[in-house]
Design an enzyme around this catalytic site. Structure first.
Site, PDB file in Angstrom:
ATOM      1  N   ASP A 111      -1.242   6.394   6.557  1.00 28.38           N
ATOM      2  CA  ASP A 111      -2.353   5.582   6.055  1.00 28.38           C
ATOM      3  C   ASP A 111      -2.633   4.510   7.109  1.00 28.38           C
ATOM      4  O   ASP A 111      -1.894   3.535   7.239  1.00 28.38           O
ATOM      5  CB  ASP A 111      -1.971   4.941   4.714  1.00 28.38           C
ATOM      6  CG  ASP A 111      -3.055   3.995   4.181  1.00 28.38           C
ATOM      7  OD1 ASP A 111      -4.067   3.778   4.878  1.00 28.38           O
ATOM      8  OD2 ASP A 111      -2.874   3.474   3.059  1.00 28.38           O
ATOM      9  N   TRP A 158       0.825  -1.221   0.000  1.00 34.88           N
ATOM     10  CA  TRP A 158       0.000   0.000   0.000  1.00 34.88           C
ATOM     11  C   TRP A 158       0.849   1.256   0.000  1.00 34.88           C
ATOM     12  O   TRP A 158       0.542   2.221  -0.712  1.00 34.88           O
ATOM     13  CB  TRP A 158      -0.990   0.001   1.168  1.00 34.88           C
ATOM     14  CG  TRP A 158      -2.103  -0.981   0.968  1.00 34.88           C
ATOM     15  CD1 TRP A 158      -2.391  -2.076   1.739  1.00 34.88           C
ATOM     16  CD2 TRP A 158      -3.073  -0.999  -0.097  1.00 34.88           C
ATOM     17  NE1 TRP A 158      -3.465  -2.756   1.222  1.00 34.88           N
ATOM     18  CE2 TRP A 158      -3.910  -2.121   0.113  1.00 34.88           C
ATOM     19  CE3 TRP A 158      -3.325  -0.170  -1.197  1.00 34.88           C
ATOM     20  CZ2 TRP A 158      -4.980  -2.439  -0.750  1.00 34.88           C
ATOM     21  CZ3 TRP A 158      -4.380  -0.490  -2.051  1.00 34.88           C
ATOM     22  CH2 TRP A 158      -5.192  -1.605  -1.815  1.00 34.88           C
ATOM     23  N   LYS A 213     -12.183  -1.579   6.719  1.00 36.43           N
ATOM     24  CA  LYS A 213     -11.287  -2.553   7.316  1.00 36.43           C
ATOM     25  C   LYS A 213     -11.623  -2.796   8.793  1.00 36.43           C
ATOM     26  O   LYS A 213     -11.604  -3.905   9.245  1.00 36.43           O
ATOM     27  CB  LYS A 213      -9.825  -2.109   7.210  1.00 36.43           C
ATOM     28  CG  LYS A 213      -9.379  -1.758   5.790  1.00 36.43           C
ATOM     29  CD  LYS A 213      -9.371  -2.952   4.856  1.00 36.43           C
ATOM     30  CE  LYS A 213      -9.199  -2.573   3.395  1.00 36.43           C
ATOM     31  NZ  LYS A 213      -8.046  -1.777   3.071  1.00 36.43           N
TER      32      LYS A 213
HETATM   33  C1  LIG Z   1      -7.511  -1.292   1.736  1.00 38.52           C
HETATM   34  C2  LIG Z   1      -6.389  -0.357   1.836  1.00 38.52           C
HETATM   35  C3  LIG Z   1      -6.213   0.686   0.907  1.00 38.52           C
HETATM   36  C4  LIG Z   1      -7.152   0.883  -0.273  1.00 38.52           C
HETATM   37  O1  LIG Z   1      -8.366   1.365   0.173  1.00 38.52           O
HETATM   38  P1  LIG Z   1      -9.554   1.715  -0.825  1.00 38.52           P
HETATM   39  O2  LIG Z   1     -10.665   2.056   0.114  1.00 38.52           O
HETATM   40  O3  LIG Z   1      -9.829   0.492  -1.645  1.00 38.52           O
HETATM   41  O4  LIG Z   1      -9.129   2.869  -1.648  1.00 38.52           O
HETATM   42  C5  LIG Z   1      -5.150   1.546   1.087  1.00 38.52           C
HETATM   43  N1  LIG Z   1      -4.291   1.408   2.118  1.00 38.52           N
HETATM   44  C6  LIG Z   1      -4.425   0.422   3.028  1.00 38.52           C
HETATM   45  C7  LIG Z   1      -3.460   0.315   4.161  1.00 38.52           C
HETATM   46  C8  LIG Z   1      -5.473  -0.485   2.925  1.00 38.52           C
HETATM   47  O5  LIG Z   1      -5.615  -1.464   3.826  1.00 38.52           O
END
Ligand SMILES: *Cc1c(COP(=O)(O)O)cnc(C)c1O
Length: 375
Positions: A179, A105, A203
């Protein structure tokens, strides 16, 4: 209605399991929210009922996550991948961004930011398979960047920062951007080290379609001209997440999850401390089983193993599909969505807040039984 004892355990990495009491409350309120005669999906986002839902959700999230007042909390859309663009569009006024690439990511974040700024990867563990996080004092940080980006928990690779780096102590005055899609609300963050944090809700919080942005108010300034107005953090903050229609139903469900989290108890603790202790116990149980096994293994360096997302592999890869199929059919309840990310193969168990310890115990029992039969 589904009861906890018959519902399968769902190990999806996201969209992921939610607390059953939250789903049951949402079901009960689906057609008539608290005597209003309307379901939440049918309400004006500017009406008094939804206004109360949003205000309560923000209060509860702030209390649960310990977010200080100097941060605005924005309820946005577009997911973490849209945030990868809107953050440089809001913050990269000098056009220089540092990114710590510690997994799939953060690698994506670096690529996206590079469309708007000169990106330096201050660390990049791709060649080593994203199995470790080099100490931040070894990173090639620059001091004239707009921000430093990292991913606090790499959902695909299963590596997690156990503490966020203290950039100031490393001689870097730039704000830290985090993030935290897959570990927000799973543990306490040191907000004094953060400039901006963001994460998709699907998540660990609620339905897809809601993105949380926690931004220190002094970083709110006019975005670059190319930034869509709906993605201007300063504008969205000024309008209290109501510049345009926010994802109202997702916010409502997230609000129920925040209220659930505030009441959550574990080992004499309550709220975030209880969630964190519970998560520590769940992850320890699964890692111990993996480390004891001759068939299953996790390859991540033990100091940076994720409590949320645990990738694991069978030493006989040909057995993986059999394992996944039998897990889904396990008795008394199935063990669902254990397939690893397509980029890695193997298996992955995501142990978000709503996954009970009993679910992890059921997985460990099944793995040990499978190993006896196939090992
Ligand atoms: C799932 C995830 C993403 C992508 O998220 P979207 O909602 O599909 O844009 C980005 N970073 C991390 C750490 C993730 O777990």
């Amino acid at each position: 209605m589904a009861h906890a004892s018959t519902r399968p355990y769902n190990f999806s990495a996201g969209p992921a399991c939610l607390p059953l009491p939250v789903l049951e409350q949402a079901a009960a309120e689906m057609c008539d929210w608290q005597g209003s005669g309307m379901g939440v999906m049918e309400m004006s986002h500017r009406g008094p009922q939804f206004g109360a839902i949003l205000a309560q959700a923000e209060r509860d999230l702030r209390a649960l996550a310990g977010v200080p007042d100097e941060f605005a909390i924005l309820f946005m859309q577009g997911g973490a991948l849209a945030a990868n663009a809107l953050i440089p569009l809001n913050l990269a006024h000098r056009g220089r961004v540092d990114v710590a690439v510690t997994g799939s990511w953060s690698a994506k974040s670096a690529d996206e930011a590079a469309r708007y700024a000169l990106v330096q990867r201050v660390v990049d563990t791709r060649a080593e398979g994203y199995l470790d996080i080099p100490a931040p004092d070894s990173w090639a940080l620059r001091d004239d960047v707009d921000y430093v980006h990292l991913c606090s928990n790499e959902t695909i690779d299963g590596v997690e920062f156990q503490d966020l780096p203290n950039l100031r102590a490393l001689g870097c005055e730039a704000p830290l951007v985090v993030d935290c899609s897959s570990n927000q609300l799973s543990r306490r963050f040191d907000w004094s080290r953060i400039g901006l944090a963001f994460g998709g809700a699907q998540k660990n919080i609620g339905p897809a379609g809601l993105t949380l942005v926690y931004v220190r108010r002094d970083l709110l300034q006019p975005a670059l001209a190319a930034c869509p107005t709906a993605f201007s953090l300063e504008r969205v903050a000024r309008e209290n997440s109501m510049f345009n229609t926010p994802p109202t139903y997702a916010i409502y469900i997230a609000g129920l999850v925040f209220a659930w989290g505030l009441q959550f108890r574990w080992n004499g603790l309550q709220g975030l401390e209880a969630l964190e202790a519970h998560n520590r116990d769940k992850a320890a149980l699964l890692y111990a089983a993996l480390d004891d096994s001759n068939l299953f293994e996790n390859r991540v360096s033990s100091a940076v193993r994720s409590r949320m997302n645990i990738p694991f592999f069978l030493r006989e890869p040909g057995l993986t599909d059999t394992f996944l199929a039998q897990a889904a059919q396990a008795t008394p309840v199935g063990l669902l969505q254990l397939k690893g990310h397509k980029s890695k193969g193997g298996c992955r168990a995501s142990l978000y807040n709503a996954m009970p310890l009993a679910g992890v115990q059921a997985l460990v029992d099944f793995m040990q039984d499978f190993e006896r039969r196939h090992g």
